[in-house]
Design a protein around this motif. Structure first.
Motif, PDB file in Angstrom:
ATOM      1  N   SER A 155      40.385  36.907  34.141  1.00 55.96           N
ATOM      2  CA  SER A 155      41.936  36.196  34.985  1.00 55.96           C
ATOM      3  C   SER A 155      42.517  37.060  35.208  1.00 55.96           C
ATOM      4  CB  SER A 155      42.705  35.842  33.069  1.00 55.96           C
ATOM      5  OG  SER A 155      42.404  34.880  32.067  1.00 55.96           O
ATOM      6  N   LEU A 156      42.234  38.692  34.937  1.00 57.40           N
ATOM      7  CA  LEU A 156      42.834  39.475  35.758  1.00 57.40           C
ATOM      8  C   LEU A 156      42.519  39.201  37.348  1.00 57.40           C
ATOM      9  CD1 LEU A 156      43.073  43.074  33.564  1.00 57.40           C
ATOM     10  CD2 LEU A 156      44.975  41.609  34.429  1.00 57.40           C
ATOM     11  N   ARG A 157      40.789  39.200  37.397  1.00 53.80           N
ATOM     12  CA  ARG A 157      40.460  39.340  38.672  1.00 53.80           C
ATOM     13  C   ARG A 157      40.892  37.170  39.142  1.00 53.80           C
ATOM     14  NH1 ARG A 157      35.634  38.874  36.121  1.00 53.80           N
ATOM     15  NH2 ARG A 157      35.626  41.361  35.433  1.00 53.80           N
ATOM     16  N   THR A 158      41.397  36.682  38.892  1.00 51.75           N
ATOM     17  CA  THR A 158      41.486  35.493  39.174  1.00 51.75           C
ATOM     18  C   THR A 158      43.238  35.717  39.776  1.00 51.75           C
ATOM     19  OG1 THR A 158      39.990  34.049  37.615  1.00 51.75           O
ATOM     20  CG2 THR A 158      41.840  33.123  38.975  1.00 51.75           C
ATOM     21  N   LEU A 159      43.569  36.016  39.325  1.00 53.99           N
ATOM     22  CA  LEU A 159      45.145  36.098  39.471  1.00 53.99           C
ATOM     23  C   LEU A 159      45.261  37.055  40.626  1.00 53.99           C
ATOM     24  CD1 LEU A 159      46.391  36.898  35.687  1.00 53.99           C
ATOM     25  CD2 LEU A 159      47.142  35.098  37.320  1.00 53.99           C
ATOM     26  N   LEU A 160      44.119  37.884  41.047  1.00 50.76           N
ATOM     27  CA  LEU A 160      44.296  39.077  42.154  1.00 50.76           C
ATOM     28  C   LEU A 160      43.498  38.597  43.221  1.00 50.76           C
ATOM     29  CD1 LEU A 160      43.912  42.741  40.323  1.00 50.76           C
ATOM     30  CD2 LEU A 160      46.055  41.469  41.994  1.00 50.76           C
ATOM     31  N   SER A 161      42.664  37.786  42.774  1.00 52.59           N
ATOM     32  CA  SER A 161      41.832  36.955  43.898  1.00 52.59           C
ATOM     33  C   SER A 161      42.587  36.168  45.468  1.00 52.59           C
ATOM     34  CB  SER A 161      41.271  35.585  43.386  1.00 52.59           C
ATOM     35  OG  SER A 161      41.751  34.584  43.304  1.00 52.59           O
ATOM     36  N   ASP A 162      43.612  35.636  45.719  1.00 53.36           N
ATOM     37  CA  ASP A 162      44.912  35.276  46.745  1.00 53.36           C
ATOM     38  C   ASP A 162      46.053  36.093  46.480  1.00 53.36           C
ATOM     39  OD1 ASP A 162      46.151  33.848  48.171  1.00 53.36           O
ATOM     40  OD2 ASP A 162      46.753  31.961  46.410  1.00 53.36           O
ATOM     41  N   ALA A 163      46.047  36.376  47.730  1.00 50.02           N
ATOM     42  CA  ALA A 163      46.979  37.574  48.056  1.00 50.02           C
ATOM     43  C   ALA A 163      48.317  37.403  48.171  1.00 50.02           C
ATOM     44  CB  ALA A 163      46.819  38.926  49.189  1.00 50.02           C
ATOM     45  N   GLU A 164      48.418  35.968  48.571  1.00 51.06           N
ATOM     46  CA  GLU A 164      49.309  35.079  48.637  1.00 51.06           C
ATOM     47  C   GLU A 164      50.469  34.856  47.807  1.00 51.06           C
ATOM     48  OE1 GLU A 164      50.236  33.242  52.117  1.00 51.06           O
ATOM     49  OE2 GLU A 164      48.487  34.942  53.231  1.00 51.06           O
ATOM     50  N   THR A 165      49.073  34.275  46.647  1.00 51.65           N
ATOM     51  CA  THR A 165      50.668  33.808  45.295  1.00 51.65           C
ATOM     52  C   THR A 165      49.569  34.791  44.317  1.00 51.65           C
ATOM     53  OG1 THR A 165      48.500  32.606  44.545  1.00 51.65           O
ATOM     54  CG2 THR A 165      49.970  31.199  46.621  1.00 51.65           C
ATOM     55  N   THR A 166      50.177  35.850  43.941  1.00 53.00           N
ATOM     56  CA  THR A 166      49.994  36.843  43.032  1.00 53.00           C
ATOM     57  C   THR A 166      50.923  36.698  41.999  1.00 53.00           C
ATOM     58  OG1 THR A 166      48.396  38.391  43.943  1.00 53.00           O
ATOM     59  CG2 THR A 166      49.282  39.125  42.501  1.00 53.00           C
ATOM     60  N   ASP A 167      50.484  36.862  40.635  1.00 52.55           N
ATOM     61  CA  ASP A 167      51.421  36.418  40.066  1.00 52.55           C
ATOM     62  C   ASP A 167      52.080  37.462  38.675  1.00 52.55           C
ATOM     63  OD1 ASP A 167      53.538  35.806  37.497  1.00 52.55           O
ATOM     64  OD2 ASP A 167      52.832  33.840  37.389  1.00 52.55           O
ATOM     65  N   TYR A 168      52.411  38.944  39.034  1.00 54.41           N
ATOM     66  CA  TYR A 168      52.068  39.683  38.890  1.00 54.41           C
ATOM     67  C   TYR A 168      53.141  39.816  37.211  1.00 54.41           C
ATOM     68  CZ  TYR A 168      51.839  41.826  43.412  1.00 54.41           C
ATOM     69  OH  TYR A 168      50.777  42.234  44.774  1.00 54.41           O
ATOM     70  N   LYS A 169      54.148  39.082  36.805  1.00 55.14           N
ATOM     71  CA  LYS A 169      54.587  38.679  35.679  1.00 55.14           C
ATOM     72  C   LYS A 169      52.910  38.233  34.767  1.00 55.14           C
ATOM     73  CE  LYS A 169      59.509  37.721  36.287  1.00 55.14           C
ATOM     74  NZ  LYS A 169      58.999  38.736  35.933  1.00 55.14           N
ATOM     75  N   LYS A 170      52.183  37.171  35.545  1.00 58.59           N
ATOM     76  CA  LYS A 170      50.602  36.939  33.867  1.00 58.59           C
ATOM     77  C   LYS A 170      50.463  37.949  34.132  1.00 58.59           C
ATOM     78  CE  LYS A 170      50.710  32.583  34.657  1.00 58.59           C
ATOM     79  NZ  LYS A 170      50.134  30.363  35.757  1.00 58.59           N
ATOM     80  N   ILE A 171      50.362  38.806  35.732  1.00 60.48           N
ATOM     81  CA  ILE A 171      49.207  40.333  35.258  1.00 60.48           C
ATOM     82  C   ILE A 171      49.865  40.362  34.065  1.00 60.48           C
ATOM     83  CG2 ILE A 171      48.253  42.293  36.886  1.00 60.48           C
ATOM     84  CD1 ILE A 171      48.522  40.515  38.983  1.00 60.48           C
ATOM     85  N   GLY A 172      50.783  40.905  33.671  1.00 58.50           N
ATOM     86  CA  GLY A 172      51.016  41.694  33.564  1.00 58.50           C
ATOM     87  C   GLY A 172      51.148  41.400  31.615  1.00 58.50           C
ATOM     88  N   VAL A 173      51.152  40.102  31.294  1.00 61.16           N
ATOM     89  CA  VAL A 173      51.016  39.854  30.238  1.00 61.16           C
ATOM     90  C   VAL A 173      49.863  39.985  29.683  1.00 61.16           C
ATOM     91  CG1 VAL A 173      51.173  37.577  29.220  1.00 61.16           C
ATOM     92  CG2 VAL A 173      52.757  36.952  30.227  1.00 61.16           C
TER      93      VAL A 173
END
Length: 144
Positions: A50-68
């Motif tokens: 999930s972390l890899r997926t969340l960081l895969s797109d620089a334009e739509t990085t959801d830092y809140k989801k990363i934090g969760v």
């Protein structure tokens, strides 16, 4: 087996929490630690994906989801005594709170490395433990 465990404690890969977890294992639940660690490894793999997926797109990085995901990963790592993985999660979380993409990417690399090292060493530890149990069950015929 004791030497490997001592090394992992000395290196800070594991901490006292892992020893406490081992103390909960008894004759009624002989596989307790390996079952808990198996669940941890399965869930950790999901968090890393999930972390890899969340960081895969620089334009739509959801830092809140990363934090969760990091909070969950950190909590489960603490509960089994995975000290270095937990510490990397802390650094990673700080980077995500600051929306620091470069810091998050570096932290993800370090986290994957630390997690892989932990996973390999835990498998090695459980393999040794399994061999010890098997060896103690072998009965040798009396010679002579």
């Amino acid at each position: 087996m004791d030497r490997l465990l001592a090394l992992l404690l000395h290196q800070g890969v594991l901490d006292e929490q892992f020893l406490e977890l081992r103390q909960l294992q008894d004759e009624l639940s002989p596989n307790f630690v390996s079952e808990v660690v198996s669940i941890y490894l399965r869930e950790s793999d999901k968090h890393l994906r999930s972390l890899r997926t969340l960081l895969s797109d620089a334009e739509t990085t959801d830092y809140k989801k990363i934090g969760v995901h990091l909070n969950q990963f950190m909590g489960s790592s603490s509960s089994i005594g995975a000290k270095r993985v937990r510490n990397v999660c802390l650094v990673f979380r700080t980077a995500s709170e600051q929306s620091n993409r470069a810091g998050c990417l570096r932290s993800l690399e370090v986290l994957e490395y630390e997690y892989c090292y932990l996973e390999n060493k835990l498998h090695e530890l459980f393999h040794m433990e399994q061999q010890k149990v098997l060896a103690s069950a072998v009965r040798y015929p009396l010679l002579g």
